[in-house]
Structures are given as C-alpha cells and as structure tokens.
Enzyme design. Structure first.
Site, PDB file in Angstrom:
ATOM      1  N   LYS A   1       6.480  -1.817   1.976  1.00  0.00           N
ATOM      2  CA  LYS A   1       5.286  -1.235   2.614  1.00  0.00           C
ATOM      3  C   LYS A   1       4.105  -2.191   2.419  1.00  0.00           C
ATOM      4  CE  LYS A   1       3.143   3.327   3.286  1.00  0.00           C
ATOM      5  NZ  LYS A   1       3.639   3.541   4.661  1.00  0.00           N
TER       6      LYS A   1
ATOM      7  N   TYR B   1       0.826  -1.194   0.000  1.00  0.00           N
ATOM      8  CA  TYR B   1       0.000   0.000   0.000  1.00  0.00           C
ATOM      9  C   TYR B   1       0.860   1.242   0.000  1.00  0.00           C
ATOM     10  CZ  TYR B   1       0.859   1.016   4.966  1.00  0.00           C
ATOM     11  OH  TYR B   1       1.449   1.346   6.164  1.00  0.00           O
TER      12      TYR B   1
ATOM     13  N   ARG C   1      -7.642 -20.526  -1.424  1.00  0.00           N
ATOM     14  CA  ARG C   1      -6.607 -20.396  -0.396  1.00  0.00           C
ATOM     15  C   ARG C   1      -5.521 -21.442  -0.564  1.00  0.00           C
ATOM     16  NH1 ARG C   1      -4.919 -21.802   4.714  1.00  0.00           N
ATOM     17  NH2 ARG C   1      -4.212 -20.041   6.008  1.00  0.00           N
TER      18      ARG C   1
ATOM     19  N   GLU D   1      12.097   2.509  14.300  1.00  0.00           N
ATOM     20  CA  GLU D   1      11.188   3.550  13.817  1.00  0.00           C
ATOM     21  C   GLU D   1       9.943   3.552  14.679  1.00  0.00           C
ATOM     22  OE1 GLU D   1      10.275   2.629   9.747  1.00  0.00           O
ATOM     23  OE2 GLU D   1       9.778   0.560  10.191  1.00  0.00           O
TER      24      GLU D   1
ATOM     25  N   ARG E   1       7.893   4.313  -4.779  1.00  0.00           N
ATOM     26  CA  ARG E   1       7.986   3.366  -3.662  1.00  0.00           C
ATOM     27  C   ARG E   1       6.960   2.244  -3.816  1.00  0.00           C
ATOM     28  NH1 ARG E   1       7.582   5.487   2.455  1.00  0.00           N
ATOM     29  NH2 ARG E   1       5.423   5.803   1.797  1.00  0.00           N
TER      30      ARG E   1
END
Length: 283
Positions: free
Chosen positions: A147, A32, A99, A179, A51
């Site tokens: 991310k 995301y 799945r 962070e 990114r």
C-alpha cells in the site's frame, strides 16, 4: 482547526510541515493506511496496523509500528477532533535526505504522520442507487499488494470516470479484472457464489475484503477466490466493491451494461448491513 499527528507530536494542521527533501514527496517512497471510524471506534484496527507493518517490511522502511503506539495515536486523534464517523489517514515515508535514487543512510528517521477526515460512511446515498463503473487497462506497477502512495494512475482514472459521468473505474489486465482504483472487486454469480480476485502481487489485500469474506462464509455463502473477466462481471447476478470508506458498495452498471436488474442486489445489501453490524461490534 484539526489536530494532526506528526513525528511524535500532536499539532494544529496549519503548523504541520514536512521537508521538501522527504522521499515521500520526491520518490513516492512511502506507505499508508486508511482506517474507518464508526461511532468513535476504529474498524478492524489490528488488521490495518498489521498491513502497515507488512508494507513497511516489503519496502524496507525502518519504522517500528509497535514503538509508535499507533493505537494511542489514533485514539488521541479521534478524541481531539471529536470524530464520530469518518476516516484516519496514516503515512510513513523513508524520511528526508538529499535527493538520490539510492536509499538514505541507515538511521535516517522516517517521516510519520496521521490525520482525520470526517465523512458519512453508513448513510452514503451511493448505496441506494449503486455505482456505475467503466473499465480501463491496469497500468500500475507490479507490486500492488504494497500500500504505497504511488497513486497517480488511480487518480487519473478517477478523473477519467468523472469525465465520463460515472462513479469509478475497474482496472483490467487484458479482459481480466484486477481491482478498482481504490477498492477490491467482487461479483455474485447466478449460482449465488461470491467471487473475488485471489491474493497476490496483482491486488491489495483489502482489510474490508478480508472481513467481508469471513462474514459471507459465516452466512453460508460459497467463496471463490479467483480471476474473473469483464464479461463475467457484466453477466453476474450482482456486483460490488469493498473498501475502508465504502464498506460494501453495490455496482449496478459496467461499461454501460446493467448488472442483474440494474439495481443494488439483495445479497449485496444484506452483506453491507452485516458488515456495518460487524463494524459496530464493541472492540
């Protein structure tokens, strides 16, 4: 009702549905981005899209960022939702398939969506009082530079901060800070140097962090990209975080100890003002 973007179409949010077999839902197999919007314009759009492209490549998710024409998608969402100030969330998953831990067959379409969230970015009252932080062990997976939507631990830590009556958590490996739960972390030493964690698999390469470093260097501030400890942060002259939604946000307390005089730092607030000026520059 908001208009959202889903798999090539703009639809009312109530009509936007995703398969229960989507791998973003079943395996957190998705990446995301969050872009901020100020005065109806996206801040650092190209860096966010770059990114996103990098995260997709690292995860081997087949989605052509350029083919989606994200610039047009984001502009349309801003226009249709009348967004002047706030954020846009973008997500791309590996798609829907029965799945299985193995990736689905090549050619499985990615699931792509985006939506807006109005919020105050500039007039955030936290900037006037500063953030109070606690530290906790960093127990996330080892590829924090990607991310992904694997945000459960970060969410749990935010809830722990809320229960403790503070604003957020800084994560640490041993006594070395990595962070924040959703921010990059910076300190200003008594010598006036700006210190932020070096890039690598241990932290997200923040877009706001990158812009802030450029702004700071242009103003003559010495930048040190290196690890630093909790104790060093507590003994710093100033501390702050950077993120798309917080911009540059002062930190005034870490684990109950005041940073500096316990007030938002002069240098931090100057950097925040400079970043807001950057955000408002015509693109």
């Amino acid at each position: 009702m908001r208009t959202v973007y889903l798999n090539g179409s703009f639809v009312p949010e109530g009509d936007a549905t995703v398969s229960i077999f989507d791998r973003g839902l079943l395996f957190a197999d998705a990446v995301y981005e969050v872009c901020s919007v100020l005065d109806g314009r996206i801040i650092d759009q190209q860096a966010h899209l770059a990114r996103l492209e990098r995260s997709l490549a690292e995860m081997a998710i087949a989605h052509d960022v350029a083919a989606t024409d994200w610039a047009s998608v984001l502009a349309t969402l801003i226009e249709r939702n009348g967004l002047s100030e706030g954020t846009i969330y973008m997500q791309v998953s590996r798609g829907a398939a029965d799945r299985d831990f193995l990736f689905p067959a090549p050619g499985t379409p990615a699931t792509v969506f985006a939506f807006t969230q109005p919020r105050a970015l500039v007039a955030n009252p936290m900037a006037e009082r500063g953030m109070r932080i606690i530290t906790r062990p960093d127990r996330r997976w080892g590829r924090r530079d990607i991310k992904t939507v694997q945000l459960l631990y970060a969410s749990m830590m935010k809830m722990e901060a809320k229960a403790a009556g503070v604003d957020d958590v800084w994560l640490a490996e041993g006594d070395v800070i990595t962070e924040g739960t959703s921010q990059n972390v910076c300190i200003i030493t008594p010598q006036g140097h700006l210190v932020t964690r070096d890039l690598g698999h241990h932290i997200l390469p923040g877009v706001t962090r990158l812009s802030l470093i450029k702004i700071a260097r242009a103003s003559g501030i010495t930048i040190e990209e290196r690890p630093f400890t909790i104790a060093e942060a507590q003994g710093a002259a100033e501390a702050f975080v950077t993120s798309a939604s917080l911009f540059v946000m002062p930190v005034v307390e870490i684990d109950g100890l005041k940073v500096g005089d316990g007030l938002p730092g002069i240098e931090t607030m100057a950097l925040r003002a400079a970043y807001i000026d950057h955000a408002r520059e015509p693109r």
